[in-house]
Design a protein around this motif. Structure first.
Motif, short mmCIF file in Angstrom:
data_model
loop_
_atom_site.label_atom_id
_atom_site.label_comp_id
_atom_site.label_asym_id
_atom_site.label_seq_id
_atom_site.Cartn_x
_atom_site.Cartn_y
_atom_site.Cartn_z
N UNK A 36 38.27 43.17 20.95
CA UNK A 36 39.27 43.37 22.01
C UNK A 36 40.04 44.66 21.75
N UNK A 37 41.23 44.77 22.38
CA UNK A 37 42.01 46.01 22.29
C UNK A 37 42.35 46.35 20.84
N UNK A 39 44.16 48.12 17.89
CA UNK A 39 45.50 48.71 17.78
C UNK A 39 45.75 49.31 16.40
N UNK A 60 41.92 46.32 13.39
CA UNK A 60 42.66 45.19 13.93
C UNK A 60 42.86 45.32 15.42
N UNK A 61 42.66 44.20 16.12
CA UNK A 61 43.05 44.13 17.53
C UNK A 61 44.39 43.41 17.55
N UNK A 62 44.95 43.20 18.73
CA UNK A 62 46.23 42.50 18.79
C UNK A 62 46.09 41.14 18.11
N UNK A 63 44.96 40.51 18.33
CA UNK A 63 44.78 39.12 17.92
C UNK A 63 44.18 38.95 16.53
N UNK A 64 43.36 39.89 16.09
CA UNK A 64 42.59 39.60 14.87
C UNK A 64 42.33 40.85 14.05
N UNK A 65 41.95 40.61 12.79
CA UNK A 65 41.60 41.71 11.90
C UNK A 65 40.16 41.51 11.46
N UNK B 30 41.38 35.17 26.40
CA UNK B 30 41.73 36.23 27.34
C UNK B 30 40.66 36.31 28.42
N UNK B 34 44.01 41.01 26.29
CA UNK B 34 45.32 40.46 25.91
C UNK B 34 46.46 41.35 26.41
N UNK B 299 50.17 39.81 9.29
CA UNK B 299 49.48 38.67 9.88
C UNK B 299 49.97 37.40 9.23
N UNK B 318 52.38 40.57 14.53
CA UNK B 318 51.60 41.25 15.57
C UNK B 318 51.98 42.71 15.66
N UNK B 319 51.14 43.48 16.33
CA UNK B 319 51.64 44.70 16.92
C UNK B 319 52.15 44.25 18.27
#
Lengths: 127, 364
Positions: A36-37, A39, A60-65, B30, B34, B299, B318-319
């Motif tokens: 995903x996105x 970041x 890393x995305x917003x949700x996961x690494x 999603x 997201x 995290x 989070x970011x």
């Protein structure tokens, strides 16, 4: 999922482009799509010596690494600094935006990697 | 245990949702992404499937007294059609669950609980019944629920109903609202830090409500939203998540939620003694917000150190899509929770500098 011809692939969805003794390494379209996105991208230091299958980066995305692993062993000779300021480049074009370049210490390891055709078959089974 | 499908499962698949097993339910993380979904809720309107949430009704002569005994908040002060946020604690002060209590009438209460805790909660509540004259029913499987959230939520929902939505104020409900031909219960609640409504109906009715809302909100740019942004939105808005900011081993006081624990309410409640003791003796650890100074994203579960000593862990990190900063909540030893304190977050075994900031991330 886009698979670029002329590259070699790992089953962790990294790609390698061989330029003489140097391997250019990045992540495949499948990996960026599943993350995903993106970041955040963490890259190794120049001159780091990293073994095949060891993590060289964390993405890393917003949700996961996710850790990104070395397809081949080698010494880091270049890192793509642009990714640190704009990690989303990996989403927009993962084949254009390489992550690191390494001087290979064992070119025979390349034989272990998949061709783009093999990788396409592998993806078909993954989905 | 095979995960269960909500009544909206087919809709999620049709809309290209990335469906995962969450708390035993197939739900989308999603659809489009997201960040755009998160931004839709902050700036316009978004729609969530929350049919996985648990619903338990408590009815009967002693309903009010019983619910008050179960909850840390003061239920005796709640009026008909009003809602309160509360904790349900065990005798040791650990949290069984955090939930919303809907008072339909003095003898009719409707509890909305976490999906992952619904069965446990039902068992817990039943075990506490004792001599209370109440009837406890777990109706989770019969309820379909969506949440429409964002500054334009009212505008979109109003297109589908003749009930004046201005009459449903924050944390109140209306039991019977016709939403384009489907009878629903509406409450002005949510889990995003934005204005919005939660819409409760049947498993059959919820599909039409979902489709109608997506259609009605086209002009406003409504987006279907997944669990991913549900978590980032609630986190930015300083709303806790069970198992993270409080749990069976993290008391609501440690989590910083004393406002919802009425130690001085008229009647006794489960956990009062332990929580009172914890409060009068002083909390050994507390929840704090922090912001990364160094590069990296904190995290959940990451260790926190000060001068090489472990002082706690990250509960959510989070970011932040709204603030574009790397922030988190941490449960740490009380002496390090002063605003401005510098600590080290251990990211992949490397200490990265962070500083303690207010948990109210959005209002800074």
């Amino acid at each position: 999922m886009k698979v670029q011809k002329g590259l070699q692939y790992t089953n962790d969805h990294e790609w390698v482009k061989v330029e003489g003794d140097v391997a250019v390494i990045g992540v495949a379209d499948y990996a960026q799509h599943h993350l995903g996105d993106i970041v955040y991208v963490e890259l190794p230091e120049i001159d780091d010596e990293i073994e095949r299958e060891e993590a060289f980066s964390a993405v890393e995305s917003v949700k996961a690494a996710a850790d990104i692993y070395m397809p081949v062993s080698g010494k880091v000779v270049a890192i793509n600094e642009e990714l640190i300021d704009d990690p989303a480049l990996l989403n927009s074009d993962p084949y254009e935006n390489w992550m690191i370049k390494v001087e290979m210490t064992n070119k025979a390891e390349l034989d272990e990697l998949m061709t783009s055709e093999d990788y396409e078959k592998f993806l078909a089974e993954e989905e | 245990m095979e995960a269960r499908k909500t009544p909206l499962y087919d809709e999620h698949v049709k809309l290209g949702g990335k469906v995962v097993d969450y708390a035993g339910w197939y739900l989308p993380v999603q659809y489009e992404g997201l960040v755009p979904e998160h931004e839709a809720v902050r700036n316009a309107v978004g729609l969530f499937d929350v049919s996985h949430m648990g619903e338990i009704t408590i009815k009967g002569k002693d309903a009010l007294a019983f619910v008050d005994y179960l909850m840390t908040n003061d239920i005796s002060k709640v009026v008909d059609n009003q809602i309160v946020y509360t904790f349900m604690c065990a005798p040791d002060g650990g949290v069984v669950d955090d939930l919303l209590v809907y008072r339909l009438a003095h003898d009719d209460f409707y509890l909305v609980v976490n999906a992952s805790n619904a069965d446990k909660d039902y068992k817990w509540i039943t075990e506490q019944k004792g001599d209370f004259d109440v009837e406890i029913t777990n109706i989770s499987d019969t309820v379909g629920e969506v949440a429409i959230q964002g500054p334009l939520a009212q505008k979109v929902l109003q297109k589908l109903t003749n009930t004046d939505l201005n009459t449903i104020t924050f944390f109140t409900l209306n039991r019977k609202v016709d939403v384009n031909g489907v009878e629903c219960m509406l409450s002005r609640t949510g889990y995003t830090g934005e204005d919005g409504f939660e819409v409760y109906t049947t498993n059959e009715g919820v599909v039409k409500v979902w489709q109608d809302l997506l259609e009605a909100g086209k002009e406003e740019g409504i987006k279907p939203c997944g669990l991913g942004c549900r978590d980032t939105l609630r986190f930015e808005a300083s709303l806790p998540l069970y198992g993270h900011e409080m749990s069976d081993v993290i008391s609501p006081l440690e989590g910083g939620f004393k406002y919802f624990v009425k130690l001085d309410k008229a009647s006794d409640f489960i956990g009062k003694e332990a929580l009172n003791k914890q409060w009068t003796e002083g909390l050994k650890r507390k929840l704090a917000g922090f912001e990364m100074i160094g590069r990296g994203i904190p995290r959940e579960g990451y260790e926190i150190q000060k001068d090489g000593k472990v002082i706690g862990h990250v509960t959510t990190g989070y970011m932040s899509p709204t603030l574009k900063k790397n922030i988190g909540n941490a449960l740490i030893a009380t002496e390090y929770t002063e605003l401005g304190t510098e600590v080290d977050i251990m990211i992949r075994n490397k200490p990265v500098k962070a500083k303690i900031i207010s948990k109210k991330f959005l209002t800074k």
